[in-house]
Design an enzyme around this catalytic site. Structure first.
Site, PDB file in Angstrom:
ATOM      1  N   HIS A  47     122.133  32.610 -51.453  1.00  0.00           N
ATOM      2  CA  HIS A  47     122.820  32.995 -50.356  1.00  0.00           C
ATOM      3  C   HIS A  47     122.260  32.441 -49.045  1.00  0.00           C
ATOM      4  O   HIS A  47     122.972  32.039 -48.336  1.00  0.00           O
ATOM      5  CB  HIS A  47     123.421  34.518 -50.416  1.00  0.00           C
ATOM      6  CG  HIS A  47     123.844  34.811 -49.255  1.00  0.00           C
ATOM      7  ND1 HIS A  47     123.375  35.651 -48.189  1.00  0.00           N
ATOM      8  CD2 HIS A  47     125.241  34.892 -49.063  1.00  0.00           C
ATOM      9  CE1 HIS A  47     124.658  35.859 -47.532  1.00  0.00           C
ATOM     10  NE2 HIS A  47     125.595  35.179 -47.996  1.00  0.00           N
ATOM     11  N   GLU A  50     122.885  28.832 -48.606  1.00  0.00           N
ATOM     12  CA  GLU A  50     124.249  28.591 -48.268  1.00  0.00           C
ATOM     13  C   GLU A  50     124.206  28.912 -46.754  1.00  0.00           C
ATOM     14  O   GLU A  50     124.893  27.989 -46.202  1.00  0.00           O
ATOM     15  CB  GLU A  50     125.170  29.354 -48.852  1.00  0.00           C
ATOM     16  CG  GLU A  50     126.427  29.534 -48.425  1.00  0.00           C
ATOM     17  CD  GLU A  50     127.279  30.716 -48.357  1.00  0.00           C
ATOM     18  OE1 GLU A  50     127.835  30.947 -47.149  1.00  0.00           O
ATOM     19  OE2 GLU A  50     127.193  31.488 -49.249  1.00  0.00           O
ATOM     20  N   HIS A  51     123.816  29.820 -45.919  1.00  0.00           N
ATOM     21  CA  HIS A  51     123.755  29.883 -44.880  1.00  0.00           C
ATOM     22  C   HIS A  51     122.951  28.702 -44.152  1.00  0.00           C
ATOM     23  O   HIS A  51     123.308  28.210 -42.903  1.00  0.00           O
ATOM     24  CB  HIS A  51     123.159  31.220 -44.310  1.00  0.00           C
ATOM     25  CG  HIS A  51     124.034  32.390 -44.482  1.00  0.00           C
ATOM     26  ND1 HIS A  51     124.070  33.317 -43.436  1.00  0.00           N
ATOM     27  CD2 HIS A  51     124.829  32.765 -45.612  1.00  0.00           C
ATOM     28  CE1 HIS A  51     125.217  34.137 -43.876  1.00  0.00           C
ATOM     29  NE2 HIS A  51     125.452  33.872 -45.073  1.00  0.00           N
ATOM     30  N   GLU A 127     124.584  41.739 -42.731  1.00  0.00           N
ATOM     31  CA  GLU A 127     125.826  41.616 -43.498  1.00  0.00           C
ATOM     32  C   GLU A 127     125.426  42.589 -44.577  1.00  0.00           C
ATOM     33  O   GLU A 127     126.427  43.076 -45.003  1.00  0.00           O
ATOM     34  CB  GLU A 127     125.744  40.000 -43.943  1.00  0.00           C
ATOM     35  CG  GLU A 127     126.797  39.793 -45.156  1.00  0.00           C
ATOM     36  CD  GLU A 127     126.663  38.391 -45.731  1.00  0.00           C
ATOM     37  OE1 GLU A 127     127.576  38.293 -46.610  1.00  0.00           O
ATOM     38  OE2 GLU A 127     125.770  37.611 -45.385  1.00  0.00           O
TER      39      GLU A 127
END
Length: 413
Positions: A47, A50-51, A127
């Site tokens: 993840h 991806e950022h 998040e």
């Protein structure tokens, strides 16, 4: 069916579908790796990568990436799942080459600076807190961690606070080197374009992409049943009831869709009508089935008053017993088929919807079939087919039930 496939010499798989009469083009890069490929102590690295791909390349700053997409009048996004990571751009068909240029630059030439990683970890920790503040999201995270019993499918896709904080440049580079490889890359493109043009652009921008994936066969997850209570100071109690489901490629997937639709996926479903409309026990109640490459879960989620948990579980058990023992009706079957086929066809009216369908089918190693064939298979599901699956999933199966919220006050003797 105007769908074509090509495999480049370096292993990249390309699939495209030409859609005449539209001016859009949707382009997706699918990496067949997600949180399931992580080591436990590096949970969240997929993840984080991806950022990081949006934080700039050797040719473009993060701001320039955003500006170029805006100036094209398009949009770009990405997401990470348990089994794949997905980057996409949607633009006018005349800007397909620019879309390839941007996505390829992000994929092959990300800056990956330690300072940016440390900054982005702070964003991801926010998040994490956002999900933790939402009781429904928190309950689902706790539920999957419990039922999959320390299996990678049970880990949060964004990781834990401990693992997020521990991630560094070395972890990012290691995961990327192992799994961001041409043999793990699927390119899906749909809209007003020719397949040969997509292949030419992929060859131009990604033909020199090299490397071999370190991917190993997935280990199927087990399923833990029983009861679990998570104490949380909330107004409502979140209840999740579930049983083992089916894998994405299971032959009963159409029957599962119909069963889910009838049980709790719509406003006219049995659970919504009996538990919300008639009994008034819950504002939100719905069923769903999550499928992975080799496993799945069929679950029911509800938000209730803490003192109504026993009433809710009794009503739910009654509905599950009824559908597994008596089955569904011909009327329910007919209505569900209309709902499912309508949703399918309307969802695939856009180039983006079709691109996501094609990409996921290849990721999950499913055959590519025309929409007419899928509709035909949905229409071909019989009453006996659905009732057989209901018995298989629910009859005599011990569920896993999680409740999250304040413990109901005990009545004084």
């Amino acid at each position: 069916m105007d769908i074509r496939q090509t495999k480049l010499p370096n292993g990249i798989r390309i699939i495209s579908e030409r859609m005449q009469g539209v001016r859009s083009a949707s382009l997706g890069f699918w990496l067949t790796c997600g949180s399931r490929q992580e080591d436990d102590e590096k949970a969240g690295v997929a993840h984080l990568i991806e950022h990081m791909l949006f934080k700039g390349t050797g040719r473009r700053s993060a701001r320039q990436l955003a500006q170029e997409i805006d100036h094209l009048g398009g949009n770009m996004n990405a997401y990470t799942s348990s089994e794949y990571t997905f980057y996409y751009i949607k633009t006018l068909d005349s800007h397909l080459a620019e879309g390839f240029d941007i996505l390829s630059d992000m994929l092959l030439n990300p800056l990956l600076l330690s300072a940016d990683i440390n900054k982005e970890k702070k964003v991801i920790l926010q998040e994490y807190d956002m999900y933790a503040d939402n009781p429904e999201d928190l309950a689902q995270g706790k539920y999957f961690a419990w039922i999959w019993n320390k299996h990678p499918l049970g880990r949060s896709i964004i990781g834990s606070k401990k693992t997020i904080r521990s991630l560094d440049l070395a972890a990012v580079k290691d995961f990327r080197a192992k799994f961001y490889t041409p043999d793990n890359l699927i390119i899906a493109a749909t809209g007003n374009m020719e397949h040969d043009r997509v292949v030419d652009l992929a060859t131009r921008y990604l033909g020199s992409f090299t490397g071999k994936s370190a991917q190993t066969p997935n280990v199927p997850a087990g399923f833990s049943s029983g009861n679990k209570f998570v104490v949380k100071d909330t107004e409502q109690m979140q209840v999740i009831w579930g049983v083992p489901g089916i894998a994405y490629a299971n032959k009963d997937r159409y029957e599962a869709g119909i069963l889910n639709n009838i049980l709790g996926a719509t406003g006219s479903s049995r659970l919504f009508q009996s538990i919300r409309e008639k009994a008034g026990l819950a504002y939100s109640i719905y069923s769903s089935f999550d499928s992975y490459s080799d496993s799945g879960v069929f679950s029911v989620n509800a938000g209730i008053k803490p003192e109504d948990d026993k009433k809710l579980l009794y009503a739910l058990d009654r509905e599950i017993a009824d559908i597994s023992q008596k089955g569904i009706t011909e009327e329910e079957l007919a209505h569900s088929k209309v709902q499912i086929t309508s949703s399918l066809l309307m969802g695939l009216e856009t180039s983006e919807g079709r691109m996501q369908r094609l990409g996921k089918l290849l990721v999950m190693k499913r055959p590519i079939q025309p929409l007419e064939k899928i509709v035909e298979k949905v229409e071909g599901v019989s009453l006996a087919d659905v009732n057989k699956l209901a018995k298989k999933l629910f009859a005599g199966v011990q569920p896993a039930v999680l409740r999250l919220g304040p413990k109901p006050a005990r009545k004084s003797k």
